[in-house]
Design an enzyme around this catalytic site. Structure first.
Site, mmCIF file in Angstrom:
data_model
loop_
_atom_site.group_PDB
_atom_site.id
_atom_site.type_symbol
_atom_site.label_atom_id
_atom_site.label_comp_id
_atom_site.label_asym_id
_atom_site.label_seq_id
_atom_site.Cartn_x
_atom_site.Cartn_y
_atom_site.Cartn_z
ATOM 1 N N LYS A 120 0.658 -1.346 -0.075
ATOM 2 C CA LYS A 120 0.025 -0.006 -0.028
ATOM 3 C C LYS A 120 0.914 1.359 0.054
ATOM 4 O O LYS A 120 0.624 2.327 -0.938
ATOM 5 C CB LYS A 120 -0.866 -0.016 1.255
ATOM 6 C CG LYS A 120 -1.679 1.172 1.142
ATOM 7 C CD LYS A 120 -2.632 1.178 2.757
ATOM 8 C CE LYS A 120 -3.277 2.375 2.717
ATOM 9 N NZ LYS A 120 -4.488 2.385 3.886
ATOM 10 N N SER A 136 6.442 -16.967 1.334
ATOM 11 C CA SER A 136 5.480 -17.758 1.722
ATOM 12 C C SER A 136 6.171 -18.872 2.358
ATOM 13 O O SER A 136 6.870 -18.679 3.237
ATOM 14 C CB SER A 136 4.378 -18.153 0.673
ATOM 15 O OG SER A 136 5.237 -18.679 -0.525
#
Length: 243
Positions: A120, A136
């Site tokens: 963001k 991940s």
């Protein structure tokens, strides 16, 4: 990693393990590196170890806190690449009856909300040819009985990566999915059985060994440098998904 010479790179979680291995490689290749993390003492130690004042700085930040992430990008300016290897999994590898919800929430904050906030506030700081790379993990594909939270968060992060690759294009967004890698995080997974646990999995893996931080740094370096790869999960796990 010659492609990143003179690049400006932010590595969150770069004070140990995979992130630190990547930072060393990037500095050696001539990049300007900012390492961000929560622990100021650890950051200070890494600063002393790397000693590259013209191209290197450390910044204390908790990427689970939006105001701190916003301030981070105001402080460090424009970037070419953002990488996060941060993961707070302390207390999360538990069977459900023993699982503390707060420990589960910390995993979500560090491995999902953290990358979301970095995207963001970091996307406006990135060049159009820049990239974001997140980590991940094999738990999304080969979960253990105690790994429900980590498996779920890893899978969610990979979904986020695909969506961000579409929304933030032409900025590239990818994930590296490590297998079992010999890093300090194993203290939270296996405790004093770390060596025996890693030895047992090494004997099962097709490559005959567990991963090292440099193996993952190689993979992240590829994703930063390859301008035709986005929305991808790069598996670096020694064949773990095959067993």
């Amino acid at each position: 990693m010659g492609e990143i010479t003179n690049s400006r790179i932010l590595i969150v979680g770069g004070s140990s393990g995979m992130g630190l291995a990547l930072a060393k490689r990037c500095l050696a290749a001539g990049a300007q590196v900012t390492i961000a993390g929560r622990n100021e003492e650890t950051l200070a130690r890494v600063g002393e170890e790397l000693r590259s004042p013209a191209a290197f700085q450390t910044v204390a930040v908790d990427i689970a806190k939006e105001s701190q992430v916003s301030d981070l990008f105001k402080r460090i300016g424009d970037l070419d690449h953002i990488v996060s290897t941060a993961a707070d999994i302390e207390g999360a590898y538990e069977l459900l009856p023993s699982l503390d919800l707060r420990a589960a929430q910390r995993v979500v904050e560090s491995k999902f909300y953290g990358p979301l906030l970095l995207a963001k506030y970091g996307a406006p700081a990135l060049s159009a040819s820049g990239s974001m790379t997140f980590t991940s993990g094999i738990a999304a594909y080969r979960p253990s009985a105690r790994g429900s939270v980590v498996a779920a968060v890893n899978a969610a992060l990979e979904g986020l990566v695909r969506a961000l690759a579409v929304e933030l294009a032409p900025i590239r967004v990818n994930a590296v999915s490590p297998g079992w890698v010999d890093t300090p995080i194993w203290a939270f997974v296996a405790g004093d059985k770390k060596d025996d646990t890693l030895k047992a999995i090494a004997e099962r893996l097709p490559v005959g060994r567990v991963g090292q931080p440099d193996d993952i740094a190689d993979a992240i370096g590829f994703l930063m440098g390859n301008g035709f790869t986005t929305g991808t999960v790069l598996h670096v796990e020694g064949g773990h998904r095959l067993i």
